[in-house]
Design a protein around this motif. Sequence first.
Motif: not given
Length: 203
Positions: A49-53
Amino acid sequence: MTQPHPPPYRPLPPHRLESGGRFFCPKPPPLRRAVLGDPAVTVITDLRQVAASTVGRSTPLAEASAVMIGRGVRLLLVCDDDNEVVGVLTGRDLGGGKAERILAKAGGAWEELVVADVMTIRPKLDALLMEEVSRARVGDIIATLRQVDRQHALVLDGEPETEAPVVRGIFSLSQIGLHLGLNIDPSRRSTTYAELARAGCVI
């Protein structure tokens, strides 16, 4: 029967972009208040759900530090050219004296250091399994992070098509603290359940 012709398309009038114009940014969903007995998945950063950094091994440390600050994170996945995770770079790696020790031994300037010089390499990383995390509670994750004296934990899950283990999510002690309404100091060795209860958490 003949079909009616669609109306002709009309160009829209152009407008100038005024000086100082900004852009919309997505607003993160409101932080859900958690308690110690809640499911651990309540406080996970789910990479579905959240793009990896991410960052590369050859990225200068100054650039990697700027990425952390800009994205408001304290952990970057270090990836190779095939996008495989080869390690992590954490705030502790940057501020724990590694860079200073390297420079004291080998010489050079901080600006010359790259991520590979101070990152935590894959063989030294421990990870949790999503299958076990799905049955755990928030308090279990805090206890796990305290036991290994880390601020973060990676979570592995099977890739849907191949079932190969991939990084599915990340637990962050400071992020868990936000969910609990607490400032969990990462410099402290341990936080007891009694201390968390007195701070307002429901056990």
